[in-house]
Design a protein around this motif. Sequence first.
Motif, PDB file in Angstrom:
ATOM      1  N   GLY A   1       0.782  -1.226   0.000  1.00 14.67           N
ATOM      2  CA  GLY A   1       0.000   0.000   0.000  1.00 14.67           C
ATOM      3  C   GLY A   1       0.813   1.274   0.000  1.00 14.67           C
ATOM      4  O   GLY A   1       0.257   2.375  -0.031  1.00 14.67           O
ATOM      5  N   THR A   2       2.134   1.138   0.016  1.00 18.52           N
ATOM      6  CA  THR A   2       3.017   2.305   0.033  1.00 18.52           C
ATOM      7  C   THR A   2       3.077   2.957  -1.346  1.00 18.52           C
ATOM      8  O   THR A   2       3.004   2.287  -2.370  1.00 18.52           O
ATOM      9  N   SER A   3       3.227   4.265  -1.362  1.00 16.44           N
ATOM     10  CA  SER A   3       3.585   4.982  -2.596  1.00 16.44           C
ATOM     11  C   SER A   3       5.003   5.509  -2.404  1.00 16.44           C
ATOM     12  O   SER A   3       5.234   6.373  -1.565  1.00 16.44           O
ATOM     13  N   LEU A   4       5.931   4.955  -3.155  1.00 14.94           N
ATOM     14  CA  LEU A   4       7.345   5.217  -2.922  1.00 14.94           C
ATOM     15  C   LEU A   4       8.012   5.807  -4.159  1.00 14.94           C
ATOM     16  O   LEU A   4       7.841   5.299  -5.271  1.00 14.94           O
ATOM     17  N   GLY A   5       8.763   6.881  -3.964  1.00 13.42           N
ATOM     18  CA  GLY A   5       9.534   7.488  -5.032  1.00 13.42           C
ATOM     19  C   GLY A   5      10.986   7.046  -4.963  1.00 13.42           C
ATOM     20  O   GLY A   5      11.627   7.163  -3.917  1.00 13.42           O
ATOM     21  N   LEU A   6      11.480   6.524  -6.058  1.00 17.70           N
ATOM     22  CA  LEU A   6      12.852   6.034  -6.157  1.00 17.70           C
ATOM     23  C   LEU A   6      13.647   7.070  -6.934  1.00 17.70           C
ATOM     24  O   LEU A   6      13.428   7.260  -8.129  1.00 17.70           O
ATOM     25  N   ILE A   7      14.551   7.770  -6.237  1.00 19.81           N
ATOM     26  CA  ILE A   7      15.230   8.895  -6.860  1.00 19.81           C
ATOM     27  C   ILE A   7      16.743   8.766  -6.718  1.00 19.81           C
ATOM     28  O   ILE A   7      17.254   7.986  -5.922  1.00 19.81           O
ATOM     29  N   GLY A   8      17.424   9.561  -7.523  1.00 22.46           N
ATOM     30  CA  GLY A   8      18.880   9.547  -7.546  1.00 22.46           C
ATOM     31  C   GLY A   8      19.354   9.952  -8.931  1.00 22.46           C
ATOM     32  O   GLY A   8      18.573   9.969  -9.891  1.00 22.46           O
ATOM     33  N   SER A   9      20.611  10.280  -9.057  1.00 16.19           N
ATOM     34  CA  SER A   9      21.152  10.705 -10.348  1.00 16.19           C
ATOM     35  C   SER A   9      21.188   9.540 -11.323  1.00 16.19           C
ATOM     36  O   SER A   9      21.014   8.378 -10.940  1.00 16.19           O
ATOM     37  N   SER A  10      21.406   9.825 -12.596  1.00 13.27           N
ATOM     38  CA  SER A  10      21.502   8.777 -13.605  1.00 13.27           C
ATOM     39  C   SER A  10      22.643   7.828 -13.248  1.00 13.27           C
ATOM     40  O   SER A  10      23.730   8.269 -12.872  1.00 13.27           O
ATOM     41  N   GLY A  11      22.375   6.536 -13.361  1.00 14.57           N
ATOM     42  CA  GLY A  11      23.387   5.542 -13.029  1.00 14.57           C
ATOM     43  C   GLY A  11      23.459   5.188 -11.567  1.00 14.57           C
ATOM     44  O   GLY A  11      24.346   4.437 -11.140  1.00 14.57           O
ATOM     45  N   ALA A  12      22.513   5.673 -10.756  1.00 11.92           N
ATOM     46  CA  ALA A  12      22.538   5.405  -9.308  1.00 11.92           C
ATOM     47  C   ALA A  12      22.036   4.011  -8.963  1.00 11.92           C
ATOM     48  O   ALA A  12      22.236   3.548  -7.841  1.00 11.92           O
ATOM     49  N   GLY A  13      21.341   3.350  -9.899  1.00 15.21           N
ATOM     50  CA  GLY A  13      20.860   2.000  -9.649  1.00 15.21           C
ATOM     51  C   GLY A  13      19.353   1.869  -9.574  1.00 15.21           C
ATOM     52  O   GLY A  13      18.835   0.825  -9.181  1.00 15.21           O
ATOM     53  N   LYS A  14      18.614   2.903  -9.985  1.00 13.58           N
ATOM     54  CA  LYS A  14      17.154   2.892  -9.850  1.00 13.58           C
ATOM     55  C   LYS A  14      16.509   1.816 -10.730  1.00 13.58           C
ATOM     56  O   LYS A  14      15.656   1.053 -10.267  1.00 13.58           O
ATOM     57  N   THR A  15      16.900   1.776 -11.989  1.00 10.70           N
ATOM     58  CA  THR A  15      16.308   0.786 -12.903  1.00 10.70           C
ATOM     59  C   THR A  15      16.704  -0.625 -12.493  1.00 10.70           C
ATOM     60  O   THR A  15      15.880  -1.558 -12.546  1.00 10.70           O
ATOM     61  N   THR A  16      17.938  -0.807 -12.053  1.00 12.67           N
ATOM     62  CA  THR A  16      18.375  -2.120 -11.558  1.00 12.67           C
ATOM     63  C   THR A  16      17.519  -2.551 -10.379  1.00 12.67           C
ATOM     64  O   THR A  16      17.101  -3.711 -10.288  1.00 12.67           O
ATOM     65  N   PHE A  17      17.235  -1.636  -9.476  1.00 14.59           N
ATOM     66  CA  PHE A  17      16.385  -1.912  -8.317  1.00 14.59           C
ATOM     67  C   PHE A  17      15.026  -2.441  -8.765  1.00 14.59           C
ATOM     68  O   PHE A  17      14.535  -3.470  -8.270  1.00 14.59           O
ATOM     69  N   LEU A  18      14.399  -1.764  -9.708  1.00 13.36           N
ATOM     70  CA  LEU A  18      13.075  -2.164 -10.165  1.00 13.36           C
ATOM     71  C   LEU A  18      13.103  -3.507 -10.888  1.00 13.36           C
ATOM     72  O   LEU A  18      12.193  -4.331 -10.734  1.00 13.36           O
ATOM     73  N   LYS A  19      14.144  -3.742 -11.683  1.00 15.22           N
ATOM     74  CA  LYS A  19      14.239  -5.010 -12.415  1.00 15.22           C
ATOM     75  C   LYS A  19      14.501  -6.180 -11.473  1.00 15.22           C
ATOM     76  O   LYS A  19      14.039  -7.295 -11.720  1.00 15.22           O
ATOM     77  N   LEU A  20      15.199  -5.938 -10.391  1.00 15.22           N
ATOM     78  CA  LEU A  20      15.371  -6.973  -9.372  1.00 15.22           C
ATOM     79  C   LEU A  20      14.037  -7.283  -8.696  1.00 15.22           C
ATOM     80  O   LEU A  20      13.714  -8.447  -8.427  1.00 15.22           O
ATOM     81  N   ALA A  21      13.249  -6.244  -8.442  1.00 12.18           N
ATOM     82  CA  ALA A  21      11.983  -6.428  -7.728  1.00 12.18           C
ATOM     83  C   ALA A  21      10.977  -7.237  -8.530  1.00 12.18           C
ATOM     84  O   ALA A  21      10.130  -7.938  -7.951  1.00 12.18           O
ATOM     85  N   CYS A  22      11.044  -7.152  -9.870  1.00 12.33           N
ATOM     86  CA  CYS A  22      10.069  -7.890 -10.676  1.00 12.33           C
ATOM     87  C   CYS A  22      10.652  -9.149 -11.307  1.00 12.33           C
ATOM     88  O   CYS A  22       9.948  -9.858 -12.035  1.00 12.33           O
ATOM     89  N   GLY A  23      11.924  -9.445 -11.050  1.00 15.66           N
ATOM     90  CA  GLY A  23      12.509 -10.698 -11.508  1.00 15.66           C
ATOM     91  C   GLY A  23      13.194 -10.661 -12.850  1.00 15.66           C
ATOM     92  O   GLY A  23      13.603 -11.693 -13.377  1.00 15.66           O
ATOM     93  N   LEU A  24      13.350  -9.477 -13.431  1.00 14.42           N
ATOM     94  CA  LEU A  24      14.074  -9.375 -14.700  1.00 14.42           C
ATOM     95  C   LEU A  24      15.581  -9.519 -14.499  1.00 14.42           C
ATOM     96  O   LEU A  24      16.311  -9.812 -15.445  1.00 14.42           O
ATOM     97  N   LEU A  25      16.031  -9.291 -13.273  1.00 19.17           N
ATOM     98  CA  LEU A  25      17.436  -9.491 -12.918  1.00 19.17           C
ATOM     99  C   LEU A  25      17.520 -10.363 -11.671  1.00 19.17           C
ATOM    100  O   LEU A  25      16.612 -10.360 -10.832  1.00 19.17           O
ATOM    101  N   ARG A  26      18.617 -11.081 -11.536  1.00 22.17           N
ATOM    102  CA  ARG A  26      18.897 -11.900 -10.361  1.00 22.17           C
ATOM    103  C   ARG A  26      20.011 -11.228  -9.566  1.00 22.17           C
ATOM    104  O   ARG A  26      21.016 -10.805 -10.139  1.00 22.17           O
ATOM    105  N   PRO A  27      19.864 -11.095  -8.259  1.00 26.27           N
ATOM    106  CA  PRO A  27      20.923 -10.440  -7.481  1.00 26.27           C
ATOM    107  C   PRO A  27      22.226 -11.222  -7.526  1.00 26.27           C
ATOM    108  O   PRO A  27      22.226 -12.455  -7.538  1.00 26.27           O
ATOM    109  N   ALA A  28      23.332 -10.490  -7.553  1.00 24.63           N
ATOM    110  CA  ALA A  28      24.647 -11.137  -7.500  1.00 24.63           C
ATOM    111  C   ALA A  28      24.945 -11.604  -6.084  1.00 24.63           C
ATOM    112  O   ALA A  28      25.682 -12.566  -5.876  1.00 24.63           O
ATOM    113  N   ALA A  29      24.372 -10.934  -5.109  1.00 28.80           N
ATOM    114  CA  ALA A  29      24.500 -11.312  -3.701  1.00 28.80           C
ATOM    115  C   ALA A  29      23.253 -10.850  -2.973  1.00 28.80           C
ATOM    116  O   ALA A  29      22.565  -9.925  -3.401  1.00 28.80           O
ATOM    117  N   GLY A  30      22.950 -11.501  -1.856  1.00 32.70           N
ATOM    118  CA  GLY A  30      21.756 -11.166  -1.105  1.00 32.70           C
ATOM    119  C   GLY A  30      20.524 -11.793  -1.733  1.00 32.70           C
ATOM    120  O   GLY A  30      20.611 -12.613  -2.650  1.00 32.70           O
TER     121      GLY A  30
END
Length: 301
Positions: A22-51
Amino acid sequence: MIFFEHVCKFILSDVNIHIPQGTSLGLIGSSGAGKTTFLKLACGLLRPAAGCVHTMRLIPEKNRRKLGTMTGAFFADIPLFRDTDTVESNFQDIKIIYGLGDDLFDKEYSALADRLGFRSFEKEPVKQLSLGQRRRAELGALLLARPKLLLLDEPTEGLDQTARVSLRELLTERQAEGTTLVISSHNMEEISALCERIVLLDHGSLCYYGDKELLLKHFAPDEVMEIGFSGKLPDLEDLPLKHYSLHQNKLKLTYNSNYVTSAELLRHVLAQTTITAVTTKKSGLSDAINKIEKGENHEFY
């Protein structure tokens, strides 16, 4: 809803976070900060290298099909539609994928087509659409099945102001109904309007995660008030102002809102003179981010 435990991938380094349902969350940071990677990990398009990552108590990369029925994910570099088919035909495919009945589909499709403005080109091949037209239809497709979780990467890019407002209204309504929103954007106006919580990434590290208002209160408390007056100049000596200036019959006051409120300032001035006009400008997310990125974050999350 979403758990990251000591997650590393590409630039992301040891990210730990829990995003409640139910949260509305804004993911912010400069270009290349990891925002798109974060989202792709959350939906399974990427697999974490660790954790490890859990979304809706599932490991995303192992449960993409199951999560796909409950999640809507938008990425500018991943097309949702087949270029050779029409918008209408692509929506029919989505109807089948999600198993939507005719009545429900017709109701949702009609509402989204009108509000996002893609009805006028619904019979055109996707490859003939402008970027803005394609974005409106793709975002409508994401919202069609009313997913429990929306992961959106720069969703307003390419949209005109009318479509931006319509999308903002739709997302606000969905979040009020319980949908979890995670939105990555460089548009701080959109983030501020839509999101209650903020994640700030800086070179892959989590700099801040928490309430938007608390972030502003801590890093961007300054406000500027301009007061037009007629009468004598008010005495401001006892007020905790950072700066003030006078031009003709207009005062400009800069102050820390944690120490004095705009209402207190107005009462003080009004007790001494006649106020003819008042405007107030608050600092925003961009101001807070600039301070954090300059090293003024001192372990605040």
